[in-house]
Write a protein that holds these residues in place. Structure first.
Motif, PDB file in Angstrom:
ATOM      1  N   ASP A 346      -8.073  -1.674   7.890  1.00  0.00           N
ATOM      2  CA  ASP A 346      -7.670  -2.518   6.762  1.00  0.00           C
ATOM      3  C   ASP A 346      -8.222  -2.000   5.435  1.00  0.00           C
ATOM      4  O   ASP A 346      -7.792  -2.438   4.371  1.00  0.00           O
ATOM      5  CB  ASP A 346      -8.158  -3.953   6.976  1.00  0.00           C
ATOM      6  CG  ASP A 346      -7.380  -4.689   8.037  1.00  0.00           C
ATOM      7  OD1 ASP A 346      -6.241  -4.284   8.325  1.00  0.00           O
ATOM      8  OD2 ASP A 346      -7.919  -5.666   8.608  1.00  0.00           O
ATOM      9  N   TYR A 347      -9.180  -1.103   5.504  1.00  0.00           N
ATOM     10  CA  TYR A 347      -9.834  -0.601   4.291  1.00  0.00           C
ATOM     11  C   TYR A 347      -9.105   0.591   3.688  1.00  0.00           C
ATOM     12  O   TYR A 347      -9.490   1.074   2.627  1.00  0.00           O
ATOM     13  CB  TYR A 347     -11.280  -0.208   4.603  1.00  0.00           C
ATOM     14  CG  TYR A 347     -12.081  -1.334   5.210  1.00  0.00           C
ATOM     15  CD1 TYR A 347     -12.394  -2.473   4.468  1.00  0.00           C
ATOM     16  CD2 TYR A 347     -12.514  -1.275   6.532  1.00  0.00           C
ATOM     17  CE1 TYR A 347     -13.115  -3.513   5.028  1.00  0.00           C
ATOM     18  CE2 TYR A 347     -13.232  -2.311   7.092  1.00  0.00           C
ATOM     19  CZ  TYR A 347     -13.530  -3.428   6.340  1.00  0.00           C
ATOM     20  OH  TYR A 347     -14.240  -4.459   6.898  1.00  0.00           O
ATOM     21  N   CYS A 354       9.626   7.487  -0.523  1.00  0.00           N
ATOM     22  CA  CYS A 354      10.949   7.947  -0.113  1.00  0.00           C
ATOM     23  C   CYS A 354      11.775   8.206  -1.355  1.00  0.00           C
ATOM     24  O   CYS A 354      11.812   7.380  -2.269  1.00  0.00           O
ATOM     25  CB  CYS A 354      11.641   6.948   0.806  1.00  0.00           C
ATOM     26  SG  CYS A 354      11.921   5.326   0.109  1.00  0.00           S
ATOM     27  N   GLU A 355      12.392   9.346  -1.403  1.00  0.00           N
ATOM     28  CA  GLU A 355      13.245   9.733  -2.530  1.00  0.00           C
ATOM     29  C   GLU A 355      12.533   9.500  -3.863  1.00  0.00           C
ATOM     30  O   GLU A 355      13.048   8.879  -4.782  1.00  0.00           O
ATOM     31  CB  GLU A 355      14.569   8.970  -2.486  1.00  0.00           C
ATOM     32  CG  GLU A 355      15.393   9.269  -1.241  1.00  0.00           C
ATOM     33  CD  GLU A 355      16.639   8.433  -1.133  1.00  0.00           C
ATOM     34  OE1 GLU A 355      16.822   7.523  -1.969  1.00  0.00           O
ATOM     35  OE2 GLU A 355      17.434   8.689  -0.227  1.00  0.00           O
ATOM     36  N   GLU A 356      11.280   9.988  -3.911  1.00  0.00           N
ATOM     37  CA  GLU A 356      10.451   9.957  -5.119  1.00  0.00           C
ATOM     38  C   GLU A 356      10.010   8.551  -5.537  1.00  0.00           C
ATOM     39  O   GLU A 356       9.496   8.354  -6.634  1.00  0.00           O
ATOM     40  CB  GLU A 356      11.181  10.628  -6.303  1.00  0.00           C
ATOM     41  CG  GLU A 356      11.628  12.048  -6.010  1.00  0.00           C
ATOM     42  CD  GLU A 356      10.481  12.934  -5.527  1.00  0.00           C
ATOM     43  OE1 GLU A 356       9.373  12.817  -6.064  1.00  0.00           O
ATOM     44  OE2 GLU A 356      10.710  13.717  -4.596  1.00  0.00           O
ATOM     45  N   LYS A 357      10.200   7.574  -4.672  1.00  0.00           N
ATOM     46  CA  LYS A 357       9.747   6.220  -5.000  1.00  0.00           C
ATOM     47  C   LYS A 357       8.541   5.884  -4.136  1.00  0.00           C
ATOM     48  O   LYS A 357       8.459   6.280  -2.974  1.00  0.00           O
ATOM     49  CB  LYS A 357      10.856   5.192  -4.758  1.00  0.00           C
ATOM     50  CG  LYS A 357      12.060   5.382  -5.678  1.00  0.00           C
ATOM     51  CD  LYS A 357      13.117   4.345  -5.383  1.00  0.00           C
ATOM     52  CE  LYS A 357      14.332   4.547  -6.277  1.00  0.00           C
ATOM     53  NZ  LYS A 357      15.408   3.580  -5.989  1.00  0.00           N
ATOM     54  N   LEU A 358       7.597   5.132  -4.687  1.00  0.00           N
ATOM     55  CA  LEU A 358       6.396   4.737  -3.954  1.00  0.00           C
ATOM     56  C   LEU A 358       6.359   3.224  -3.813  1.00  0.00           C
ATOM     57  O   LEU A 358       6.659   2.490  -4.739  1.00  0.00           O
ATOM     58  CB  LEU A 358       5.128   5.213  -4.681  1.00  0.00           C
ATOM     59  CG  LEU A 358       4.865   6.722  -4.701  1.00  0.00           C
ATOM     60  CD1 LEU A 358       3.623   6.997  -5.528  1.00  0.00           C
ATOM     61  CD2 LEU A 358       4.657   7.248  -3.309  1.00  0.00           C
ATOM     62  N   ALA A 359       5.984   2.785  -2.645  1.00  0.00           N
ATOM     63  CA  ALA A 359       5.744   1.355  -2.419  1.00  0.00           C
ATOM     64  C   ALA A 359       4.416   1.227  -1.700  1.00  0.00           C
ATOM     65  O   ALA A 359       4.141   1.959  -0.749  1.00  0.00           O
ATOM     66  CB  ALA A 359       6.872   0.755  -1.558  1.00  0.00           C
ATOM     67  N   GLU A 360       3.573   0.321  -2.182  1.00  0.00           N
ATOM     68  CA  GLU A 360       2.229   0.215  -1.623  1.00  0.00           C
ATOM     69  C   GLU A 360       2.113  -1.039  -0.775  1.00  0.00           C
ATOM     70  O   GLU A 360       2.575  -2.122  -1.131  1.00  0.00           O
ATOM     71  CB  GLU A 360       1.196   0.176  -2.743  1.00  0.00           C
ATOM     72  CG  GLU A 360      -0.240   0.254  -2.231  1.00  0.00           C
ATOM     73  CD  GLU A 360      -1.228   0.696  -3.301  1.00  0.00           C
ATOM     74  OE1 GLU A 360      -2.414   0.777  -2.977  1.00  0.00           O
ATOM     75  OE2 GLU A 360      -0.809   0.946  -4.442  1.00  0.00           O
ATOM     76  N   ASN A 361       1.477  -0.868   0.383  1.00  0.00           N
ATOM     77  CA  ASN A 361       1.200  -1.978   1.296  1.00  0.00           C
ATOM     78  C   ASN A 361      -0.299  -2.057   1.462  1.00  0.00           C
ATOM     79  O   ASN A 361      -0.899  -1.225   2.118  1.00  0.00           O
ATOM     80  CB  ASN A 361       1.881  -1.744   2.641  1.00  0.00           C
ATOM     81  CG  ASN A 361       1.554  -2.809   3.650  1.00  0.00           C
ATOM     82  OD1 ASN A 361       0.930  -3.804   3.343  1.00  0.00           O
ATOM     83  ND2 ASN A 361       1.992  -2.600   4.886  1.00  0.00           N
ATOM     84  N   VAL A 362      -0.909  -3.046   0.840  1.00  0.00           N
ATOM     85  CA  VAL A 362      -2.365  -3.195   0.932  1.00  0.00           C
ATOM     86  C   VAL A 362      -2.739  -4.342   1.837  1.00  0.00           C
ATOM     87  O   VAL A 362      -3.881  -4.618   2.018  1.00  0.00           O
ATOM     88  CB  VAL A 362      -2.984  -3.415  -0.471  1.00  0.00           C
ATOM     89  CG1 VAL A 362      -2.750  -2.201  -1.337  1.00  0.00           C
ATOM     90  CG2 VAL A 362      -2.387  -4.647  -1.160  1.00  0.00           C
TER      91      VAL A 362
END
Length: 362
Positions: A346-347, A354-362
């Motif tokens: 979890d740390y 994907c295709e130069e896009k970033l999505a963050e899952n914290v």
């Protein structure tokens, strides 16, 4: 935020497409094993159209969160009696080696008005799960066929994970021979002969995969672009779909040998050091609580991991061409064990690209 794993979904999908196509050329369907990255839905949803037929995982919790993805799901760890209801609810096929569990699955299917597919595991010498004795296997096949709510679909095996036994034409041939004997003895047709994991891929290149094998369960091959019998890179696959990025929290020149009497470290080990004089040492904010440090390597070949404690990892950056500052980042490649630990932590933040896009899952 750091530390974080950057996950290139396009590279993963390329690997899945490459390997599922390779398997289909040999009439083998692919199961993508998702446990190494905790079955993140962002990854699995991206891979679902890459030619794979099944999602496979060892944890029911992982399969549960993938229930909206319309692919058959295989539970690849032999089920616990205490989780049978969830096995029936969230998986379509389970790999089994105990008749008591299979009978419980049948009872639960009746209660839930569902059907469930059963594959029996065969131990070909790796000495993990599965039936070792042929007569015991045949006895359980007979008992399973008498049950009303489960469908016996075939056999599976696992190699290299415990005993490190390499899949071969001979041992997988025996699996297929057992399948043929079962078909003749019980007058049935088996649709599922699962010839193991990423360590079986080398047999395709050698032309030695038995023709009766219908399924392979691929985890590391898709995730890291490696076959696992000889730890060789797969031609045309990406080995860097996952990258660990950590922030420098301290940067100082210090001696390369600790000063004072050497005892044991925080993990009970007595370390040994080589005297290289004064070195520039970067400490990054990750440690053994977060990952398997022994399975990490720096992307920059001029850097060297010196060691780690629970929360800090020390990197020698003396020879690096980059002039680092506190707050800069260092990138690491991960082997299978390190990747599994880091994605589970979890740390460690997870960033999907994907295709130069970033999505963050914290």
């Amino acid at each position: 935020m750091y530390p974080r794993i950057e996950i290139d979904l396009d590279k993963l999908k390329h690997n899945a497409n490459l390997l599922s196509k390779k398997c289909r050329e040999h009439n083998i369907e692919t199961a993508v094993v998702t446990k190494v990255y905790c079955a993140f839905p962002e990854i699995v949803d991206y891979l679902k159209d890459s030619g794979v037929k099944y999602i496979a995982d060892s944890r029911i919790k992982n399969l549960k969160k993938l229930s909206s993805i319309d692919l058959e799901k295989i539970l690849i760890r032999i089920p616990m009696l205490t989780e049978v209801e969830d096995v029936v609810k969230y998986s379509d096929i389970s790999l089994n080696s105990e008749i008591e569990v299979i009978e419980k699955i049948d009872e639960t299917c009746a209660k839930l008005n569902k059907k469930h597919k059963i594959a029996l595991m065969v131990d070909l010498g790796d000495l993990r799960e599965g039936y070792f004795k042929e007569d015991e296997l045949f006895e359980v096949v007979g008992k399973t066929l008498e049950l009303k709510n489960v469908e016996f679909v075939g056999l599976g095996t696992n190699l290299t994970c415990y005993g490190a036994v390499i899949p071969s034409k001979e041992n997988l041939g025996r699996l297929c021979e057992l399948g043929q004997k079962i078909e003749e003895k019980f007058d049935i047709k088996l649709s599922f002969i699962s010839g193991g994991n990423s360590s079986s891929l080398h047999l395709l290149d050698k032309g030695e995969m038995p023709s009766r094998v219908t399924n392979l369960r691929l985890g590391e091959a898709i995730a890291l672009g490696k076959e696992t019998a000889y730890s060789q890179d797969i031609k045309g696959a990406y080995q860097d779909s996952f990258k660990l990025v950590c922030e420098i929290v301290e940067l100082k020149e210090k001696p390369s040998i600790p000063i004072g009497e050497i005892g044991v470290d925080a993990f009970g080990n007595k370390p040994h050091y080589e005297d290289k004089g004064i070195r520039k040492r970067a400490i990054v904010g990750i440690g053994k609580q977060d990952t398997n440090v022994d399975g990490m390597s720096t992307v920059d070949p001029k850097q060297e991991i010196l060691g780690a404690s629970s929360d800090h990892l020390i990197v020698d950056v003396t020879e690096s061409d980059r002039d680092y500052k506190v707050g800069d980042t260092i990138e690491f490649n991960l082997e299978y064990g390190a990747l599994m630990a880091a994605t589970t932590s979890d740390y460690v933040n997870k960033v999907f690209k994907c295709e130069e896009k970033l999505a963050e899952n914290v």
